[in-house]
Enzyme design. Structure first.
Site, short mmCIF file in Angstrom:
data_model
loop_
_atom_site.label_atom_id
_atom_site.label_comp_id
_atom_site.label_asym_id
_atom_site.label_seq_id
_atom_site.Cartn_x
_atom_site.Cartn_y
_atom_site.Cartn_z
CG ASP A 7 -8.35 -0.76 11.74
OD1 ASP A 7 -7.38 -1.50 11.45
OD2 ASP A 7 -8.81 0.10 10.97
CG ASP A 35 -0.29 -0.42 2.50
OD1 ASP A 35 0.94 -0.31 2.60
OD2 ASP A 35 -1.00 -0.86 3.41
CD GLU A 80 -8.41 1.23 7.75
OE1 GLU A 80 -8.26 0.27 8.51
OE2 GLU A 80 -7.75 2.29 7.88
CG HIS A 133 -5.56 -2.08 8.87
ND1 HIS A 133 -5.65 -0.71 8.95
CD2 HIS A 133 -4.26 -2.36 9.14
CE1 HIS A 133 -4.47 -0.20 9.24
NE2 HIS A 133 -3.61 -1.18 9.35
P1 PGA Z 1 2.52 -1.05 12.66
O1 PGA Z 1 1.36 -1.00 11.59
O2 PGA Z 1 3.46 -2.15 12.23
O3 PGA Z 1 3.18 0.29 12.61
O4 PGA Z 1 1.89 -1.37 13.99
C1 PGA Z 1 0.79 -2.18 11.17
C2 PGA Z 1 -0.35 -1.91 10.20
O5 PGA Z 1 -1.03 -0.89 10.30
O6 PGA Z 1 -0.60 -2.77 9.35
#
Ligand code: PGA
Length: 263
Positions: A136, A67, A143, A138
């Site tokens: 959350d 992404d 999302e 995801h």
């Molecule tokens: P993070 O993000 O590794 O910074 O916790 C993970 C994500 O949002 O997929």
């Protein structure tokens, strides 16, 4: 899903780097899907070490990132393209033409998303996809509520994601509201998947996606529909799992069956 529980972030990073390296050694022209965020930084450090000390060869790999924020140019300080070059690509012998990161500042996002899917197809599909998980639930920027059939597209970021990711920006208003992200359908087509997670703040989403129902409200739970997923957690992220004893038993005893089936 195989669940590997490790002591801490360092061990999670080492174990996941070794799993990735094993696949690179098995297939030199592996198509590797990559993730960004705090979680994989240690894994990428581990891969860089394996390249420098043991000659792990990235030259024939093709890589696709999950992404990118809409609106950010590839060299923007908060872009995921920049993150990948700073944390991995600049330190290994990757071939730049084989690097694909969604282009956040494209003029035609819809056409770009179609093109990105076509590049994945033309490369023969993703052999191994690395994932983190958001607060959350995801995976990539899919999302809550994302369709399990979704493909690479523009997605509006959830309020929680904007808050979680604001730590990387000067102020919360600077966090882009949209991202280009591979879809759940795209991710589920990878031949194998490794998800890594660490820290207490991930414990609740980890128990939900590993031991809870399959639901688009926790998009990582879609991984229950895939046949070849390995989850590498640190102790804190695994703290709410109910079947820890079983996962640990499998980890300690799978060599018995692995020998029998020749893996
Ligand atoms: P993070 O993000 O590794 O910074 O916790 C993970 C994500 O949002 O997929």
């Amino acid at each position: 899903m195989e669940v590997i529980i490790t002591k801490n972030y360092e061990e999670m990073s080492r174990v996941s780097a070794e799993l990735i390296a094993r696949e690179i050694k098995r297939k030199h022209d592996l198509v590797l899907g990559l993730a960004t965020g705090d979680t994989p930084v240690g894994t990428y450090k581990g891969l860089v070490r394996l390249h420098k000390e043991e000659g792990l060869d990235f030259s024939k790999l093709t890589v696709f990132n999950l992404d990118e924020y809409v609106g950010l140019a590839p060299l923007h300080e908060n872009s995921y393209n920049r993150f990948m070059w700073e944390n991995l690509f600049s330190h290994v012998n990757i071939t730049p033409e084989n690097v694909y990161v969604p282009q956040g500042n494209t003029d035609d996002p819809e056409e770009f998303c179609r093109w990105y899917e076509a590049q994945i197809r033309d490369a023969g599909g993703i052999d191994l996809q690395i994932l983190g998980i958001g607060g959350d639930g995801h995976i990539a920027f899919n999302e809550p509520g994302s369709s399990f059939a979704s493909r690479t597209r523009i997605k509006a970021l959830d309020k929680q994601t904007i808050e979680d990711n604001s730590r990387f920006f000067k102020k919360i208003e600077d966090v882009p509201r949209f991202a280009i992200t591979m879809g759940i359908g795209t991710i589920l087509e990878a031949r194998s998947i490794i998800l890594i997670a660490n820290g207490k703040k991930k414990a609740n989403v980890c128990v939900q996606f590993i031991e809870g129902p399959v639901t688009s409200q926790v998009t990582a739970s879609a991984l229950q529909l895939h046949t070849h997923v390995t989850i590498v957690l640190d102790d804190e992220a695994s703290s709410q799992l109910k079947r820890k004893e079983y996962y640990n038993w499998v980890r300690d005893n799978k060599h018995i069956v692995a020998k029998k089936i020749g893996r």
